[in-house]
Enzyme design. Structure first.
Site, mmCIF file in Angstrom:
data_model
loop_
_atom_site.group_PDB
_atom_site.id
_atom_site.type_symbol
_atom_site.label_atom_id
_atom_site.label_comp_id
_atom_site.label_asym_id
_atom_site.label_seq_id
_atom_site.Cartn_x
_atom_site.Cartn_y
_atom_site.Cartn_z
ATOM 1 N N ASN A 1 0.898 -1.115 -0.207
ATOM 2 C CA ASN A 1 0.273 0.200 -0.067
ATOM 3 C C ASN A 1 0.729 0.897 -0.194
ATOM 4 O OD1 ASN A 1 -1.347 2.126 0.104
ATOM 5 N ND2 ASN A 1 -2.397 1.431 2.720
ATOM 6 N N TRP A 2 1.123 2.144 -1.402
ATOM 7 C CA TRP A 2 2.236 2.567 -1.601
ATOM 8 C C TRP A 2 1.432 3.870 -0.969
ATOM 9 C CZ3 TRP A 2 4.280 3.250 -6.839
ATOM 10 C CH2 TRP A 2 4.534 2.131 -7.880
ATOM 11 N N LYS A 3 0.018 3.717 -0.232
ATOM 12 C CA LYS A 3 -0.514 5.906 0.329
ATOM 13 C C LYS A 3 -0.580 6.635 -0.621
ATOM 14 C CE LYS A 3 0.129 3.041 4.602
ATOM 15 N NZ LYS A 3 -0.069 3.303 6.057
ATOM 16 N N SER B 1 3.171 -2.015 10.295
ATOM 17 C CA SER B 1 5.380 -2.350 10.769
ATOM 18 C C SER B 1 5.142 -3.273 10.043
ATOM 19 C CB SER B 1 5.510 -1.197 11.838
ATOM 20 O OG SER B 1 4.783 0.162 12.185
ATOM 21 N N GLY C 1 2.964 2.221 10.767
ATOM 22 C CA GLY C 1 3.786 3.171 10.937
ATOM 23 C C GLY C 1 4.350 4.211 11.880
ATOM 24 N N GLU D 1 -5.007 -4.807 10.073
ATOM 25 C CA GLU D 1 -4.376 -3.621 10.577
ATOM 26 C C GLU D 1 -4.243 -3.081 12.155
ATOM 27 O OE1 GLU D 1 -2.247 -2.288 6.508
ATOM 28 O OE2 GLU D 1 -4.566 -1.281 7.375
ATOM 29 N N GLU E 1 -6.881 4.782 8.041
ATOM 30 C CA GLU E 1 -6.700 5.998 7.812
ATOM 31 C C GLU E 1 -8.209 6.365 6.758
ATOM 32 O OE1 GLU E 1 -3.414 5.062 5.412
ATOM 33 O OE2 GLU E 1 -2.090 4.864 7.345
ATOM 34 N N HIS F 1 -9.607 1.199 4.960
ATOM 35 C CA HIS F 1 -8.828 1.010 5.681
ATOM 36 C C HIS F 1 -8.236 2.315 6.665
ATOM 37 C CE1 HIS F 1 -3.902 2.405 6.246
ATOM 38 N NE2 HIS F 1 -3.841 1.559 6.236
ATOM 39 N N GLY G 1 3.074 -0.854 4.464
ATOM 40 C CA GLY G 1 3.104 0.078 3.817
ATOM 41 C C GLY G 1 4.548 1.217 3.897
ATOM 42 N N GLY G 2 5.146 1.560 4.612
ATOM 43 C CA GLY G 2 6.509 2.273 3.906
ATOM 44 C C GLY G 2 7.294 1.375 3.714
HETATM 45 P P1 13P Z 1 2.909 0.644 7.440
HETATM 46 O O1 13P Z 1 3.569 -0.701 7.073
HETATM 47 O O2 13P Z 1 3.441 1.862 6.754
HETATM 48 O O3 13P Z 1 2.676 0.515 8.734
HETATM 49 O O4 13P Z 1 1.886 1.337 7.520
HETATM 50 C C1 13P Z 1 0.880 -0.750 6.832
HETATM 51 C C2 13P Z 1 -0.376 -0.320 6.472
HETATM 52 O O5 13P Z 1 -1.412 1.026 6.509
HETATM 53 C C3 13P Z 1 -0.933 -0.847 4.971
HETATM 54 O O6 13P Z 1 -2.030 -0.248 4.637
#
Ligand code: 13P
Length: 253
Positions: free
Chosen positions: A9-11, A215, A175, A169, A99, A97, A236-237
């Site tokens: 997930n590049w966000k 993470s 993050g 999640e 977010e 998600h 994500g990251g």
């Molecule tokens: P991180 O891997 O950056 O913690 O993000 C997880 C996430 O929200 C994937 O959708």
């Protein structure tokens, strides 16, 4: 056999040239994927077609959108419909998600509508659930996640629920560099599978992929993915670095 999935997930990250660079690296990455061990790359809307083109020759790698709107088309300035995604042959869409829930006030009911319209257009939802730290501290995470699933998914038929991928999640692990322990992940994933089994029967629950997100990194993916009810991750990251994400894809094996 349920699929194992390493999802990125590049966000809201990457300029066009950064996206091109990352996709080029992913396209040549040495990864061992199969029809049962796949990767899904969720990129920002403007890069969907680019991602499809760059990854076209990469077997068992699919492109996903990160969101969609509840309506098929119309006067909804700035939104993106599932009809558009379907017309670009995008197979997956992330829905719910944390977010989106937090910053865009998406409720369980709105998410149920998004799941419905996605399925109507042959898009497979990657449905996210997970609790905030305060809920974990109060030890009410099981009932909280159960309600998210019930409110947004449990109106679906047996056939429909089989098209849904679930991503657990925990918000406190997103993050933050603070992963759930593999034991915490396994406990929640087992709970989710039990809740699915109560509603849809064990045979169906066993076929649904449940991903862990929060993470996930190259150095913890093997441990987390080795849990019996963890069928991969939503990353994500660490998905913004092709070398690290390749390690995560290979951790499915
Ligand atoms: P991180 O891997 O950056 O913690 O993000 C997880 C996430 O929200 C994937 O959708």
């Amino acid at each position: 056999m349920r699929k194992k999935i390493a999802a990125a997930n590049w966000k809201m990250n990457c300029t066009l040239s950064q996206a091109e660079d990352l996709l080029n690296k992913l396209a040549t990455a040495q990864v061992n994927l199969t029809t049962d061990k796949i990767s899904i790359i969720a990129v920002p809307f403007p890069y969907l077609l680019l991602a499809k083109e760059k990854l076209a020759s990469k077997a068992n790698v699919f492109v996903a959108a990160q969101n969609c709107y509840t309506k098929k088309s119309g006067a909804y300035t700035g939104e993106v419909s599932v009809e558009m995604l379907q017309s670009m042959q995008i197979p997956y869409v992330i829905i719910g998600h944390s977010e989106r829930r937090e910053y865009f006030y998406e409720t369980n009911q709105v998410l149920a509508d998004k799941v419905n319209i996605a399925l109507e257009h042959q898009l497979q939802p990657i449905f996210c659930c997970g609790e905030a730290l305060s809920i974990r501290e109060a030890d009410t995470q099981n009932s909280f996640v159960e309600k998210q699933l019930k409110d947004s998914l449990f109106h679906l038929t047996n056939e429909q629920i089989l098209s849904v991928v679930i991503a657990y999640e925990p918000i406190w692990a997103i993050g933050t560099g603070k992963t759930a322990t593999s034991q915490q992940a396994q406990e929640m994933h087992k709970h989710i599978r039990n809740v699915l089994a109560e509603k849809y029967g064990n045979e169906i629950a066993q076929q649904i992929s449940i991903l862990y997100g929060g993470s996930v990194k190259g150095n913890n993916a093997v441990e987390i993915f080795s849990q019996p009810d963890v069928d991969g991750g939503l990353v994500g990251g660490a998905s913004l670095n092709a070398d690290e994400f390749s390690i995560i894809m290979n951790a499915l094996n």
